[in-house]
Design an enzyme around this catalytic site. Structure first.
Site, short mmCIF file in Angstrom:
data_model
loop_
_atom_site.label_atom_id
_atom_site.label_comp_id
_atom_site.label_asym_id
_atom_site.label_seq_id
_atom_site.Cartn_x
_atom_site.Cartn_y
_atom_site.Cartn_z
N GLY A 102 8.20 -3.90 -1.50
CA GLY A 102 7.23 -2.85 -1.21
C GLY A 102 7.42 -1.60 -2.04
O GLY A 102 8.51 -1.34 -2.55
N ASN A 103 6.35 -0.87 -2.19
CA ASN A 103 6.42 0.40 -2.91
C ASN A 103 5.21 1.26 -2.62
O ASN A 103 4.13 0.76 -2.35
CB ASN A 103 6.54 0.16 -4.43
CG ASN A 103 5.65 -0.96 -4.92
OD1 ASN A 103 4.43 -0.80 -4.95
ND2 ASN A 103 6.23 -2.09 -5.28
N SER B 232 12.72 0.44 -9.22
CA SER B 232 12.84 -0.99 -8.98
C SER B 232 14.21 -1.33 -8.40
O SER B 232 15.24 -0.83 -8.87
CB SER B 232 12.64 -1.70 -10.32
OG SER B 232 12.84 -3.07 -10.17
N GLY B 233 14.21 -2.19 -7.37
CA GLY B 233 15.45 -2.79 -6.89
C GLY B 233 16.46 -1.91 -6.17
O GLY B 233 17.61 -2.31 -6.03
N SER C 295 9.24 0.68 -10.30
CA SER C 295 8.90 -0.57 -9.60
C SER C 295 8.22 -1.55 -10.55
O SER C 295 7.45 -1.16 -11.42
CB SER C 295 7.95 -0.23 -8.45
OG SER C 295 7.17 -1.35 -8.13
N SER C 296 8.49 -2.84 -10.35
CA SER C 296 7.89 -3.85 -11.23
C SER C 296 6.37 -3.90 -11.08
O SER C 296 5.67 -4.45 -11.92
CB SER C 296 8.51 -5.22 -10.95
OG SER C 296 8.45 -5.50 -9.58
N ASP C 297 5.84 -3.31 -10.00
CA ASP C 297 4.39 -3.31 -9.80
C ASP C 297 3.70 -2.08 -10.41
O ASP C 297 2.51 -1.85 -10.17
CB ASP C 297 4.07 -3.34 -8.29
CG ASP C 297 4.59 -4.60 -7.64
OD1 ASP C 297 4.22 -5.69 -8.11
OD2 ASP C 297 5.39 -4.51 -6.69
N HIS D 287 1.98 -0.96 -1.58
CA HIS D 287 2.06 -2.41 -1.69
C HIS D 287 3.22 -2.89 -0.82
O HIS D 287 4.32 -2.37 -0.92
CB HIS D 287 2.30 -2.80 -3.15
CG HIS D 287 2.52 -4.27 -3.35
ND1 HIS D 287 1.66 -5.23 -2.84
CD2 HIS D 287 3.50 -4.96 -4.00
CE1 HIS D 287 2.10 -6.43 -3.17
NE2 HIS D 287 3.22 -6.31 -3.86
N HIS E 263 4.83 -6.64 1.41
CA HIS E 263 4.67 -8.06 1.69
C HIS E 263 4.76 -8.24 3.20
O HIS E 263 5.44 -9.13 3.70
CB HIS E 263 5.73 -8.89 0.98
CG HIS E 263 5.55 -8.97 -0.51
ND1 HIS E 263 6.24 -9.84 -1.31
CD2 HIS E 263 4.75 -8.27 -1.35
CE1 HIS E 263 5.87 -9.68 -2.57
NE2 HIS E 263 4.98 -8.72 -2.62
N ASP F 226 -13.17 -0.16 13.31
CA ASP F 226 -12.90 1.27 13.19
C ASP F 226 -12.46 1.65 11.78
O ASP F 226 -12.55 2.81 11.39
CB ASP F 226 -11.81 1.70 14.19
CG ASP F 226 -12.37 1.89 15.59
OD1 ASP F 226 -13.59 2.13 15.71
OD2 ASP F 226 -11.59 1.80 16.56
N HIS G 176 -0.49 -13.64 -2.98
CA HIS G 176 0.52 -12.60 -3.17
C HIS G 176 0.66 -11.78 -1.89
O HIS G 176 1.35 -12.25 -0.97
CB HIS G 176 0.15 -11.76 -4.41
CG HIS G 176 1.15 -10.73 -4.78
ND1 HIS G 176 1.04 -9.97 -5.92
CD2 HIS G 176 2.27 -10.31 -4.17
CE1 HIS G 176 2.07 -9.14 -5.99
NE2 HIS G 176 2.82 -9.33 -4.94
N TYR H 268 -16.19 9.70 15.33
CA TYR H 268 -14.95 8.96 15.26
C TYR H 268 -13.81 9.85 14.75
O TYR H 268 -14.00 10.66 13.87
CB TYR H 268 -15.10 7.75 14.33
CG TYR H 268 -13.82 6.98 14.19
CD1 TYR H 268 -13.34 6.23 15.25
CD2 TYR H 268 -13.07 7.05 13.02
CE1 TYR H 268 -12.16 5.55 15.16
CE2 TYR H 268 -11.88 6.36 12.91
CZ TYR H 268 -11.43 5.61 13.99
OH TYR H 268 -10.25 4.94 13.87
ZN LIG Z 1 4.33 -7.92 -4.43
#
Ligand SMILES: [Zn+2]
Length: 232
Positions: free
Chosen positions: A29-30, A46-47, A75-77, A96, A98, A121, A172, A230
């Site tokens: 995640g990031n 990253s990591g 991050s790799s993303d 992002h 998972h 909503d 993904h 709302y």
């Molecule tokens: Zn991912």
């Protein structure tokens, strides 16, 4: 004060919300946060495990994913985030994860059907899932192409990124975004909950109907209509 100090701190705090909300495991995640004035965004390195992260570890990149400031690898993303910031001028942050239920729908290559008012909503359409990435895109610049996979899916389904702030990348996992980090992280948590509810709904009744149009319309108007109330 370093000109990136504020955005790094904001990005760090948003990233730390992911383990707190149980949306990530290990280093998955990031979150990234943009500074439109300086044309850069801050993103998690990253990591690095969440319990070892510091605000100063956040990496500053431009919209072509070049590192502008920071000692760690982003991050790799990062390229996926860069593509979205470049094309969607009004978003302020991207998340992002998972997270389990949303990722399960992504792996099933299915849009999440709008079954109830919790979903309505936030979105009055099914939560889109992109088709699997083409072999050509996979062989290319993978993370960069993931950005286009998201853009293409939204365009094909004629969805506005200001209207629909969550999407599943087929095979993904989810991406969410928003005007700011608070909203983008909130959307990631809501998506996970809606994904879980939709899965349970299909377990209880495999033929559960989608929310009827009058209710969808009601929720749409609650959010957008001239008499919108709302969020009170
Ligand atoms: Zn991912």
């Amino acid at each position: 004060m370093n000109k990136y100090e504020k955005i790094k701190k904001y990005c760090f705090e948003a990233n730390m919300e992911l383990p707190r909300l149980k949306l990530v495991l290990f280093t998955f995640g990031n979150v990234s946060v943009v500074d439109r004035e300086q044309q850069v965004f801050a993103i998690k390195p990253s990591g690095v495990p969440y319990d070892q992260l510091n605000a100063d570890d956040m990496v500053i990149c431009d919209f072509d994913a070049n590192v502008i400031n920071g000692t760690m690898r982003p991050s790799s993303d990062t390229k996926t985030h860069a593509v979205l910031y470049k094309h969607w001028e009004k978003i302020g942050a991207i998340v992002h994860t998972h997270s389990t239920y949303a990722t399960a729908w992504a792996q099933s290559q299915r849009d999440i059907p709008i079954f109830g008012t919790t979903h309505a909503d936030y979105n009055t359409v099914d939560i889109p899932c992109t088709p699997p990435m083409s072999d050509e895109m996979i062989k290319g610049d993978y993370e960069y192409e993931t950005g286009f996979q998201i853009l293409n899916c939204m365009a094909e389904k004629k969805l506005s990124y200001e209207e629909v702030e969550m999407l599943l990348v087929g095979n993904h996992a989810p991406f969410t975004w928003g005007k700011n980090a608070l909203k983008a992280v909130h959307n990631a948590a809501v998506l996970e909950q809606v994904a879980k509810m939709a899965w349970l709904t299909e377990q209880i009744n495999p033929n559960a109907p989608r929310l009827k149009q009058s209710l969808i319309q009601k929720h749409y108007e609650r959010k957008h209509g001239p008499d919108s109330y709302y969020g009170q």
